[in-house]
Design an enzyme around this catalytic site. Sequence first.
Site, short mmCIF file in Angstrom:
data_model
loop_
_atom_site.label_atom_id
_atom_site.label_comp_id
_atom_site.label_asym_id
_atom_site.label_seq_id
_atom_site.Cartn_x
_atom_site.Cartn_y
_atom_site.Cartn_z
N GLU A 283 0.81 -1.15 0.00
CA GLU A 283 0.11 -0.18 0.06
C GLU A 283 0.93 1.26 0.06
O GLU A 283 1.89 1.24 0.65
CB GLU A 283 -0.91 0.03 1.07
CG GLU A 283 -1.76 1.14 1.39
CD GLU A 283 -2.42 1.56 3.00
OE1 GLU A 283 -3.37 2.10 3.02
OE2 GLU A 283 -2.04 0.67 3.90
N LYS A 342 -9.58 2.86 -2.73
CA LYS A 342 -9.92 2.01 -1.65
C LYS A 342 -11.46 2.70 -1.08
O LYS A 342 -11.78 3.89 -0.98
CB LYS A 342 -9.03 2.41 -0.46
CG LYS A 342 -9.36 2.01 0.88
CD LYS A 342 -8.33 2.31 2.14
CE LYS A 342 -8.50 1.32 3.34
NZ LYS A 342 -7.73 2.03 4.44
N CYS A 396 -5.24 -2.25 3.00
CA CYS A 396 -5.18 -1.73 4.44
C CYS A 396 -6.15 -2.64 5.33
O CYS A 396 -6.05 -3.99 5.17
CB CYS A 396 -5.09 -0.32 4.62
SG CYS A 396 -4.73 0.10 6.42
#
Length: 529
Positions: A283, A342, A396
């Site tokens: 990430e 995301k 994440c």
Amino acid sequence: MNRKADDRGRRASGRILRYLPPPILHPVVFSSLCGVLLALSYPRPGLGFLAWFALVPLFYAIRSARSGFHAFGLGYLAGFVFYSISMHWMTHVTSLGWLLLSVMESFYIAVFAWLVYLGKRTRWSAVFKILWAASAWTLTEFMRSEIPVFGFGWNLIAYSQASCPAMIQAASVIGTYGLGFLIVCANVCLAKLFLKEKKRPRGAAAALFTSVLLIICGVFVYGEWRLKGEEKPEEFLRVSVLQGNIPQSLKWAPVAREKILEIYSKLTELASLDMADLVIWPEASFPGYFNRDFQSETVKRLPVLFGTPLLIGGLHWEAEKEVYNSAYFLDKSGEITQRYDKLHLVPFGEYIPLKPFFFWLTPIADALGISDFSPGKDAVIFRWAREEWPFGVLICFEDVLPGLARGLASRGAKFLAVITNDAWFMDTAAPFQHLQASIFRAVETGLPVVRAANTGVSGFVSSRGEVLSTVKNEKEKETFIAGRATYDLPLTTRKTIYSGGGWRFPYFSIVLFTFLAVLMMRRGMHEKI
């Protein structure tokens, strides 16, 4: 035989009670003990077997509760001890955040304790009380995980079993919440077995003991059976994951950009020597806006140079108030063919939620370096030259959301890629607790999971939750080291019962809880509180 079993149960209860602290301390001591046992069930040290009886001290404390409010307070104490210990790694980011998170998460165990207290005061049989407690736990755990904005499904009770593959296979049928339901059932049975009751029906002790054995052995035997079942992969995909080990203090420093890209370029070159079909960076591994920074051209040349597609974590800039935490796919020609933004951002970490109420936190967030990202609009299935290998990406903490992983599986993903950066939390238990979520997503969906984490844990998880390989050094250390790992990922097409409908288990449990609650109210089966 039943009478003998009851006598043995009473004698065991007497021996236990002989060593208890003074009565005035019972509730506080045992609530705290519950919190400690729960915390020890997770990394580190990760003594998962403790979870099967960790709630028993809380049930004993609730027996001494003078009111529903008292039981609520005892549950709150147990929850606060549990979360403040197990999530102490949060202090490396913010001590205030650690305290507030512990305070917020403890509320759910407090509600659970209050509900158990209500069930205790009924004239129900043991079976109904066990179902009431287990469904109450599922309700509160589901709420703390899935509630909008503030949901945080970290350290669910089932996650404690992640290190033992045989004990987690039940999640392929009833999911994480379902396995948690069974663990709480075992806890209630043990509590009723060892704690004295005024009137215990003949044979009750034997029935309770048998129930505990059936639950634990049933989960284990099913797990062993499933693990021994043959899986015939249709094909293998060779994937490399990179772990750059970039300190959080340097991650966004302009002077460190060249060094960061040098590290990942070198690791990509080494991965190409492994003849990898796909290389995955963590990430936000690119130190800037990938769609605007001129240094992204250097990265785009890597697939051309080494003949290997890349999945890269980087920021995406659309406008001043529209920035995304993204994953880019670069094909062999270096072109960006797909991007995932995301969807589920971390509140107070990646954005300030409910700004009309929390606007006053904006200056504090800016001082702490908290970003203000925009959420993505839809999940993405990455389809590339290997047409039989579409995959989904979780960024994440998105892997703590069962529904998101299940959605990717239902849309045709053949494996899940988790890219993350846990450098914030330093060399603590956080990366290993995070890994547990990935393990359960693999078991639930029946898809292998590939993890690329900036500071670890990076590696590969099989479709049955077995950790196949990780990035580690010569001392077997997995976190805060730089390196790569390459593995031949097996392609399977077996669909789990969970994906087919078992994911509805928490809803069935909530229906059961509601039915019992209505029964309790309509029949007046509890005393005045």
